[in-house]
Design a protein around this motif. Structure first.
Motif, PDB file in Angstrom:
ATOM      1  N   GLU A   1       0.819  -1.206   0.000  1.00 52.70           N
ATOM      2  CA  GLU A   1       0.000   0.000   0.000  1.00 52.70           C
ATOM      3  C   GLU A   1       0.853   1.256   0.000  1.00 52.70           C
ATOM      4  O   GLU A   1       0.489   2.266  -0.608  1.00 52.70           O
ATOM      5  CB  GLU A   1      -0.931  -0.022   1.218  1.00 52.70           C
ATOM      6  CG  GLU A   1      -2.030  -1.074   1.100  1.00 52.70           C
ATOM      7  CD  GLU A   1      -2.758  -1.315   2.407  1.00 52.70           C
ATOM      8  OE1 GLU A   1      -2.570  -0.514   3.348  1.00 52.70           O
ATOM      9  OE2 GLU A   1      -3.498  -2.308   2.492  1.00 52.70           O
ATOM     10  N   LYS A   2       1.988   1.205   0.697  1.00 51.75           N
ATOM     11  CA  LYS A   2       2.886   2.349   0.683  1.00 51.75           C
ATOM     12  C   LYS A   2       3.518   2.522  -0.696  1.00 51.75           C
ATOM     13  O   LYS A   2       3.628   3.644  -1.209  1.00 51.75           O
ATOM     14  CB  LYS A   2       3.989   2.139   1.730  1.00 51.75           C
ATOM     15  CG  LYS A   2       4.820   3.373   2.009  1.00 51.75           C
ATOM     16  CD  LYS A   2       4.011   4.396   2.774  1.00 51.75           C
ATOM     17  CE  LYS A   2       4.837   5.617   3.110  1.00 51.75           C
ATOM     18  NZ  LYS A   2       4.070   6.628   3.848  1.00 51.75           N
ATOM     19  N   GLN A   3       3.895   1.418  -1.326  1.00 49.70           N
ATOM     20  CA  GLN A   3       4.536   1.479  -2.639  1.00 49.70           C
ATOM     21  C   GLN A   3       3.559   1.943  -3.707  1.00 49.70           C
ATOM     22  O   GLN A   3       3.917   2.721  -4.589  1.00 49.70           O
ATOM     23  CB  GLN A   3       5.096   0.107  -2.992  1.00 49.70           C
ATOM     24  CG  GLN A   3       5.841   0.058  -4.311  1.00 49.70           C
ATOM     25  CD  GLN A   3       6.431  -1.312  -4.568  1.00 49.70           C
ATOM     26  OE1 GLN A   3       6.453  -2.187  -3.702  1.00 49.70           O
ATOM     27  NE2 GLN A   3       6.937  -1.522  -5.774  1.00 49.70           N
ATOM     28  N   TRP A   4       2.329   1.468  -3.646  1.00 51.43           N
ATOM     29  CA  TRP A   4       1.316   1.830  -4.642  1.00 51.43           C
ATOM     30  C   TRP A   4       0.533   3.081  -4.263  1.00 51.43           C
ATOM     31  O   TRP A   4      -0.382   3.474  -4.986  1.00 51.43           O
ATOM     32  CB  TRP A   4       0.356   0.663  -4.854  1.00 51.43           C
ATOM     33  CG  TRP A   4       0.997  -0.526  -5.502  1.00 51.43           C
ATOM     34  CD1 TRP A   4       2.247  -0.621  -6.027  1.00 51.43           C
ATOM     35  CD2 TRP A   4       0.401  -1.814  -5.683  1.00 51.43           C
ATOM     36  NE1 TRP A   4       2.478  -1.875  -6.524  1.00 51.43           N
ATOM     37  CE2 TRP A   4       1.352  -2.639  -6.330  1.00 51.43           C
ATOM     38  CE3 TRP A   4      -0.836  -2.355  -5.366  1.00 51.43           C
ATOM     39  CZ2 TRP A   4       1.104  -3.956  -6.664  1.00 51.43           C
ATOM     40  CZ3 TRP A   4      -1.093  -3.677  -5.695  1.00 51.43           C
ATOM     41  CH2 TRP A   4      -0.129  -4.474  -6.345  1.00 51.43           C
ATOM     42  N   GLN A   5       0.839   3.654  -3.122  1.00 52.06           N
ATOM     43  CA  GLN A   5       0.163   4.867  -2.646  1.00 52.06           C
ATOM     44  C   GLN A   5      -1.349   4.668  -2.539  1.00 52.06           C
ATOM     45  O   GLN A   5      -2.138   5.486  -3.010  1.00 52.06           O
ATOM     46  CB  GLN A   5       0.486   6.046  -3.560  1.00 52.06           C
ATOM     47  CG  GLN A   5       1.955   6.414  -3.589  1.00 52.06           C
ATOM     48  CD  GLN A   5       2.234   7.637  -4.441  1.00 52.06           C
ATOM     49  OE1 GLN A   5       1.316   8.279  -4.958  1.00 52.06           O
ATOM     50  NE2 GLN A   5       3.508   7.960  -4.597  1.00 52.06           N
ATOM     51  N   ILE A   6      -1.728   3.567  -1.911  1.00 50.88           N
ATOM     52  CA  ILE A   6      -3.140   3.304  -1.652  1.00 50.88           C
ATOM     53  C   ILE A   6      -3.490   3.979  -0.337  1.00 50.88           C
ATOM     54  O   ILE A   6      -3.456   3.377   0.740  1.00 50.88           O
ATOM     55  CB  ILE A   6      -3.433   1.791  -1.602  1.00 50.88           C
ATOM     56  CG1 ILE A   6      -2.991   1.141  -2.916  1.00 50.88           C
ATOM     57  CG2 ILE A   6      -4.913   1.526  -1.352  1.00 50.88           C
ATOM     58  CD1 ILE A   6      -3.170  -0.360  -2.942  1.00 50.88           C
TER      59      ILE A   6
ATOM     60  N   LEU B   1      -6.748   8.577  -2.909  1.00 45.49           N
ATOM     61  CA  LEU B   1      -7.902   7.950  -3.555  1.00 45.49           C
ATOM     62  C   LEU B   1      -9.238   8.349  -2.960  1.00 45.49           C
ATOM     63  O   LEU B   1     -10.273   8.102  -3.586  1.00 45.49           O
ATOM     64  CB  LEU B   1      -7.761   6.420  -3.473  1.00 45.49           C
ATOM     65  CG  LEU B   1      -6.494   5.813  -4.079  1.00 45.49           C
ATOM     66  CD1 LEU B   1      -6.457   4.311  -3.835  1.00 45.49           C
ATOM     67  CD2 LEU B   1      -6.407   6.108  -5.573  1.00 45.49           C
ATOM     68  N   GLY B   2      -9.216   8.937  -1.770  1.00 45.48           N
ATOM     69  CA  GLY B   2     -10.473   9.163  -1.069  1.00 45.48           C
ATOM     70  C   GLY B   2     -10.796   7.960  -0.191  1.00 45.48           C
ATOM     71  O   GLY B   2     -10.370   6.840  -0.475  1.00 45.48           O
ATOM     72  N   LYS B   3     -11.548   8.165   0.878  1.00 39.77           N
ATOM     73  CA  LYS B   3     -11.781   7.090   1.847  1.00 39.77           C
ATOM     74  C   LYS B   3     -12.510   5.906   1.238  1.00 39.77           C
ATOM     75  O   LYS B   3     -12.122   4.747   1.433  1.00 39.77           O
ATOM     76  CB  LYS B   3     -12.560   7.638   3.033  1.00 39.77           C
ATOM     77  CG  LYS B   3     -11.763   8.599   3.903  1.00 39.77           C
ATOM     78  CD  LYS B   3     -12.557   9.015   5.131  1.00 39.77           C
ATOM     79  CE  LYS B   3     -11.717   9.921   6.022  1.00 39.77           C
ATOM     80  NZ  LYS B   3     -12.454  10.340   7.236  1.00 39.77           N
ATOM     81  N   LYS B   4     -13.597   6.144   0.505  1.00 45.63           N
ATOM     82  CA  LYS B   4     -14.388   5.039  -0.038  1.00 45.63           C
ATOM     83  C   LYS B   4     -13.613   4.259  -1.093  1.00 45.63           C
ATOM     84  O   LYS B   4     -13.589   3.025  -1.085  1.00 45.63           O
ATOM     85  CB  LYS B   4     -15.701   5.574  -0.632  1.00 45.63           C
ATOM     86  CG  LYS B   4     -16.662   6.134   0.399  1.00 45.63           C
ATOM     87  CD  LYS B   4     -17.968   6.561  -0.245  1.00 45.63           C
ATOM     88  CE  LYS B   4     -18.948   7.089   0.794  1.00 45.63           C
ATOM     89  NZ  LYS B   4     -20.234   7.529   0.181  1.00 45.63           N
ATOM     90  N   ARG B   5     -12.965   4.967  -2.015  1.00 45.75           N
ATOM     91  CA  ARG B   5     -12.219   4.285  -3.061  1.00 45.75           C
ATOM     92  C   ARG B   5     -11.011   3.554  -2.481  1.00 45.75           C
ATOM     93  O   ARG B   5     -10.689   2.439  -2.905  1.00 45.75           O
ATOM     94  CB  ARG B   5     -11.772   5.299  -4.110  1.00 45.75           C
ATOM     95  CG  ARG B   5     -11.147   4.654  -5.342  1.00 45.75           C
ATOM     96  CD  ARG B   5     -10.740   5.701  -6.343  1.00 45.75           C
ATOM     97  NE  ARG B   5     -10.074   5.102  -7.489  1.00 45.75           N
ATOM     98  CZ  ARG B   5      -9.454   5.796  -8.445  1.00 45.75           C
ATOM     99  NH1 ARG B   5      -9.444   7.128  -8.376  1.00 45.75           N
ATOM    100  NH2 ARG B   5      -8.876   5.186  -9.451  1.00 45.75           N
ATOM    101  N   GLU B   6     -10.347   4.173  -1.492  1.00 47.29           N
ATOM    102  CA  GLU B   6      -9.196   3.531  -0.864  1.00 47.29           C
ATOM    103  C   GLU B   6      -9.613   2.234  -0.181  1.00 47.29           C
ATOM    104  O   GLU B   6      -8.932   1.205  -0.288  1.00 47.29           O
ATOM    105  CB  GLU B   6      -8.564   4.493   0.149  1.00 47.29           C
ATOM    106  CG  GLU B   6      -7.337   3.950   0.861  1.00 47.29           C
ATOM    107  CD  GLU B   6      -7.672   3.279   2.183  1.00 47.29           C
ATOM    108  OE1 GLU B   6      -6.813   2.534   2.714  1.00 47.29           O
ATOM    109  OE2 GLU B   6      -8.800   3.475   2.682  1.00 47.29           O
ATOM    110  N   PHE B   7     -10.741   2.261   0.524  1.00 42.76           N
ATOM    111  CA  PHE B   7     -11.228   1.052   1.192  1.00 42.76           C
ATOM    112  C   PHE B   7     -11.565  -0.027   0.179  1.00 42.76           C
ATOM    113  O   PHE B   7     -11.248  -1.208   0.376  1.00 42.76           O
ATOM    114  CB  PHE B   7     -12.455   1.382   2.036  1.00 42.76           C
ATOM    115  CG  PHE B   7     -13.092   0.175   2.659  1.00 42.76           C
ATOM    116  CD1 PHE B   7     -12.560  -0.399   3.797  1.00 42.76           C
ATOM    117  CD2 PHE B   7     -14.219  -0.407   2.083  1.00 42.76           C
ATOM    118  CE1 PHE B   7     -13.142  -1.525   4.374  1.00 42.76           C
ATOM    119  CE2 PHE B   7     -14.806  -1.532   2.645  1.00 42.76           C
ATOM    120  CZ  PHE B   7     -14.254  -2.086   3.793  1.00 42.76           C
TER     121      PHE B   7
END
Length: 529
Positions: free
Chosen positions: A416-421, A426-432
């Motif tokens: 997640e750190k490497q892909w910047q998730i 991304l926003g809370k909903k999209r990130e989740f």
């Protein structure tokens, strides 16, 4: 050099890591002094500067005791170690001139720090929580392999357990010190792959990623195999007709739930503490039952099992299994990143290693004494069936189901750190949603591999030989020497480093060959059946 002096030196050097907040955010960049005017102008143009204090979890880097001023970096960002370190003789015949710590300069650099990355992660884990996280990962299924390892080595396995615990504590400290290597940007590294890249460039990152991910995902496969095996044994006596592979799929689904819910390592504290208690129960049950019901009592008409002082041929193979029992390196960066007081890390890692070594000696000595060369892996299959064995299997099953998400979490956090998730990107909903989907896919892949290779003992040996030994003994030492230079260690510590590398190399090569041979035999036997 006395052992006590060596330990004191290691602990003191380990405590030179930042004391409170620096590891959490990786959000501050230490700018070179030569660019002070330009940076100051940019800060004034950008607006008010966020105050750097403990509450803000700022990335204030303490200059390691082995280094001089960070302004002495060359154009490549590396420390001119050969110029900074000068060895001198002390009263013991060995010593070194302490590097100068310029507090005024450090304060000047801190004032120039600007926030450029993600918001800081919470640092709210105390000593007990951090200790539990480490022990929960270390002590897992490996404890069930110790008596079998003793059967391969003889009583000399006691020395191997003690040695492995000390190596694990030492390399655990080196690992965290590598995270605080001050390169061109000056911020804390996040993980093993970043350590590999800082030390050896892109190929170092790729190699470290391979072993890191193989360890995280391979160990999770072992947890699924073992859990499915124990559940199948427990419920088959009750008339349940589901196969072991079906139970492995069910276990993977159960493991998936916390994977979908948990986001950071600090959120796994309660799970880690429960897993620690479950492991203690398993070790106590296995130890007591081995003493109460040894092989001669269970099978009085059979010859007594054999015991040996030392079995040289089996030492390299068993060494990989014992090392696996102390391995947990992949989670160390994330555990330390969640600690409220990072300076306590040396105490946390050595306390965890001592605790695990004591537990392993209890179950190893009792199991080998009771069953000798007839002991099997896992040892719970050697003790007599009944309520205690059932309780132990239930507890170890619960433990590995709990430990698997913690192990996977270290893998997820790095990806997640490497892909910047992140919610900021991304926003809370999209990130989740993205996080949930890719984490679910990983669990499905791990489950599929577990179904394809359901041979616990040999698969454990292969993973521990290839990945665990490399991450545990080889990479921390090699990267540490590359990042800090050979002059950072006195002669007696260099001898110890060479010994650690030799032990790791023998265990990795010899153990891998033996494990692959056994896996081929297992596959051929299954095909013939």
């Amino acid at each position: 050099m006395p052992v006590a002096t060596f330990l004191k030196r290691v602990l003191n050097r380990g405590s030179s890591d930042p004391e409170d907040a620096p590891a959490a955010n990786n959000s501050q960049v230490m700018t070179p002094i030569a660019e002070e005017a330009e940076v100051a102008a940019e800060i004034r143009a950008a607006g008010p500067v966020v105050a750097l204090d403990d509450a803000n979890q700022s990335n204030i880097y303490e200059v390691p005791s082995d280094f001089t001023e960070t302004s002495s970096m060359d154009s490549s960002g590396k420390m001119p170690i050969e110029e900074d370190f000068q060895r001198t003789s002390d009263s013991e015949g060995v010593g070194e001139k302490d590097a100068v710590q310029d507090e005024t300069m450090l304060e000047s650099q801190v004032e120039q720090a600007i926030q450029v990355a993600d918001p800081p992660l919470p640092r709210n884990a105390g000593f007990i929580r951090s200790f539990s996280n480490v022990v929960c990962i270390i002590i897992g299924t490996g404890c069930l392999q110790i008596p079998y390892a003793f059967a391969k080595t003889g009583w000399i396995g006691i020395l191997i357990v003690v040695m492995s615990g000390f190596i694990g504590g030492y390399t655990g400290i080196l690992t965290i010190r590598c995270l605080y290597y001050q390169g061109p940007t000056g911020h804390r590294l996040h993980s093993f792959p970043q350590i590999g890249r800082a030390a050896f460039g892109r190929w170092g990152q790729y190699a470290t990623q391979f072993f890191n991910y193989l360890y995280s995902l391979g160990t999770t496969c072992l947890y699924i195999i073992l859990s499915g095996q124990f559940i199948f044994q427990l419920v088959s006596t009750l008339g349940v007709t589901l196969s072991q592979k079906v139970w492995m799929v069910i276990v993977a689904i159960i493991m998936w739930l916390p994977v979908a819910i948990l986001k950071e390592m600090s959120e796994a504290a309660i799970m880690a503490i429960f897993g620690l208690l479950a492991s203690i129960v398993v070790i106590i049950v296995a130890t007591v039952m081995s003493i109460a019901k040894p092989y001669t009592v269970m099978y009085p008409d059979q010859p007594a099992p054999g015991h040996d002082i030392a079995i040289g041929v089996g030492v390299p193979v068993a060494l990989s299994s014992i090392v696996f029992s102390f391995a947990g390196s992949v989670v160390y960066p994330h555990v330390e990143a969640s600690m409220r007081k990072p300076k306590q890390w040396p105490m946390v890692i050595f306390a965890a290693m001592i605790f695990c070594a004591v537990c392993y000696l209890l179950i190893g000595v009792a199991g080998y004494w009771a069953y000798g060369d007839q002991v099997v892996s896992p040892v719970l299959d050697s003790i007599p069936t009944g309520a205690p064995a059932t309780v132990a299997k239930i507890m170890i099953t619960a433990h590995v189901i709990i430990a698997a998400p913690i192990m996977l979490l270290s893998f997820y956090l790095e990806i997640e750190k490497q892909w910047q998730i992140t919610p900021q990107r991304l926003g809370k909903k999209r990130e989740f949603t993205v996080r949930l989907i890719y984490r679910s896919v990983v669990v499905a892949i791990v489950c599929g591999v577990s179904l394809a290779i359901p041979y616990f003992s040999d698969f454990l040996s292969l993973i521990s030989s290839i990945a665990c030994v490399t991450m545990y003994a080889i990479i921390p030492v090699v990267c540490y020497l590359k990042l800090y230079g050979h002059r950072v260690a006195p002669w007696y510590e260099k001898i110890w480093m060479v010994f650690v590398l030799a032990v790791g190399s023998v265990a990795c090569i010899w153990g891998s060959i033996d494990a692959i041979k056994n896996l081929i035999k297992d596959a051929q036997g299954a095909a013939a059946a």
